[in-house]
Enzyme design. Structure first.
Site, mmCIF file in Angstrom:
data_model
loop_
_atom_site.group_PDB
_atom_site.id
_atom_site.type_symbol
_atom_site.label_atom_id
_atom_site.label_comp_id
_atom_site.label_asym_id
_atom_site.label_seq_id
_atom_site.Cartn_x
_atom_site.Cartn_y
_atom_site.Cartn_z
ATOM 1 N N GLU A 106 -4.368 -28.422 -18.724
ATOM 2 C CA GLU A 106 -3.483 -27.941 -17.663
ATOM 3 C C GLU A 106 -2.766 -29.102 -16.980
ATOM 4 O O GLU A 106 -1.623 -28.954 -16.526
ATOM 5 C CB GLU A 106 -4.295 -27.127 -16.658
ATOM 6 C CG GLU A 106 -4.780 -25.808 -17.256
ATOM 7 C CD GLU A 106 -5.691 -25.031 -16.334
ATOM 8 O OE1 GLU A 106 -5.444 -23.832 -16.133
ATOM 9 O OE2 GLU A 106 -6.661 -25.629 -15.809
ATOM 10 N N GLU B 40 -12.251 -22.178 -20.910
ATOM 11 C CA GLU B 40 -12.817 -21.507 -19.744
ATOM 12 C C GLU B 40 -13.471 -20.168 -20.073
ATOM 13 O O GLU B 40 -14.574 -19.861 -19.594
ATOM 14 C CB GLU B 40 -11.732 -21.301 -18.667
ATOM 15 C CG GLU B 40 -11.419 -22.545 -17.857
ATOM 16 C CD GLU B 40 -10.385 -23.453 -18.488
ATOM 17 O OE1 GLU B 40 -9.890 -24.369 -17.822
ATOM 18 O OE2 GLU B 40 -10.073 -23.243 -19.691
#
Length: 263
Positions: free
Chosen positions: A117, A137
């Site tokens: 990210e 995640e």
């Protein structure tokens, strides 16, 4: 030149100025695989603020170590409520509000979870062929809330992004290059040098035009085509009235390299 950006004995983030125009920002928490706690996020925000405020700096490169770009959020710190977030720039001190000037990610090792990210918050990505990237995640019943779930589908084909997000499985940098996410692949150890090549190409262009062009690209994602014709002029108008535009046209006519003043 190296700047200390936090109060710890070992700075979490260091900066070095290269060629008087390029800011190399390095995440330096090897004991935590360059993961982010609150202090590291604040240190990166300070580095981004410095870059944005200094008109002599025209491009920045964000990198980690030779073995890992960033493992994302420091989960040990998170367990105590110490999250890698700042009030102004958001996650990791950059994700919600990247700089208005170009930012290049130079990736060695892994860029996983918040590490990927972090790359997605940058404008360009240069990576070693041996790097691994992904959003793991969901495999831990977490959600990628640092921009991964909405930025990745805008950068690579939708179904590929959906597979990576839903399965949580990482892939190689070479695969991401095939998807179009990575600008340049390098041999191991060459990511920063590859990013410097790109940065120098950017610095050779007119700094006002570069900044305006980036803002149009970023902001136009929320504009309709009709709005784009009008809205872009907010960023274009200062460039059209600048000394740099006159210098660029004059240098072209005189068949020489332009000398930019940034005004």
């Amino acid at each position: 030149m190296s700047d200390r950006l936090d109060s710890a004995d070992r700075p979490a983030v260091t900066t070095t100025v290269i060629d008087e125009q390029i800011l190399l920002i390095r995440i330096d928490r090897p004991d935590r695989r360059n993961a982010f706690d609150g202090a590291t996020a604040r240190a990166l925000e300070a580095a981004i603020d410095h870059y944005e405020a200094d008109d002599t700096l025209r491009c920045a490169i964000l990198t980690g170590s030779d073995t890992v770009f960033s493992a994302g959020q420091d989960l040990i710190a998170a367990a105590t409520g110490d999250m890698g977030v700042t009030e102004r720039r958001g996650a990791f001190g950059v994700m919600a509000r990247p700089p208005i000037k170009p930012l290049i990610a130079a990736v060695e090792g892994h860029a996983l979870a918040g590490g990927l990210e972090l790359c997605l918050a940058c404008d360009l990505i240069v990576s070693s062929r041996t790097a691994g990237m992904g959003l793991p995640e969901t495999a831990r019943s977490l959600v990628a809330i640092g921009g991964g779930c909405f930025r990745l589908p805008k950068r690579i084909p939708y179904h590929l992004a959906m597979e990576l997000i839903l399965t949580g499985k990482p892939v190689s940098a070479t695969q991401f290059a095939e998807f179009g996410l990575i600008n340049r692949l390098t041999e191991p150890g060459g990511a920063v040098d590859g990013a410097l090549e790109l940065a120098r190409d950017i610095c050779a262009a007119g700094p006002l035009a570069v900044r305006a062009s980036k803002q149009i690209v970023v902001n136009s994602q929320a504009w309709t085509d009709a709005e784009s014709w009008t809205n872009q002029m907010k960023y274009v108008a200062p460039v059209q009235q600048s000394e740099d535009l006159r210098e660029g046209l004059r240098a072209f006519a005189e068949k020489r390299a332009p000398i930019w003043k940034g005004r």
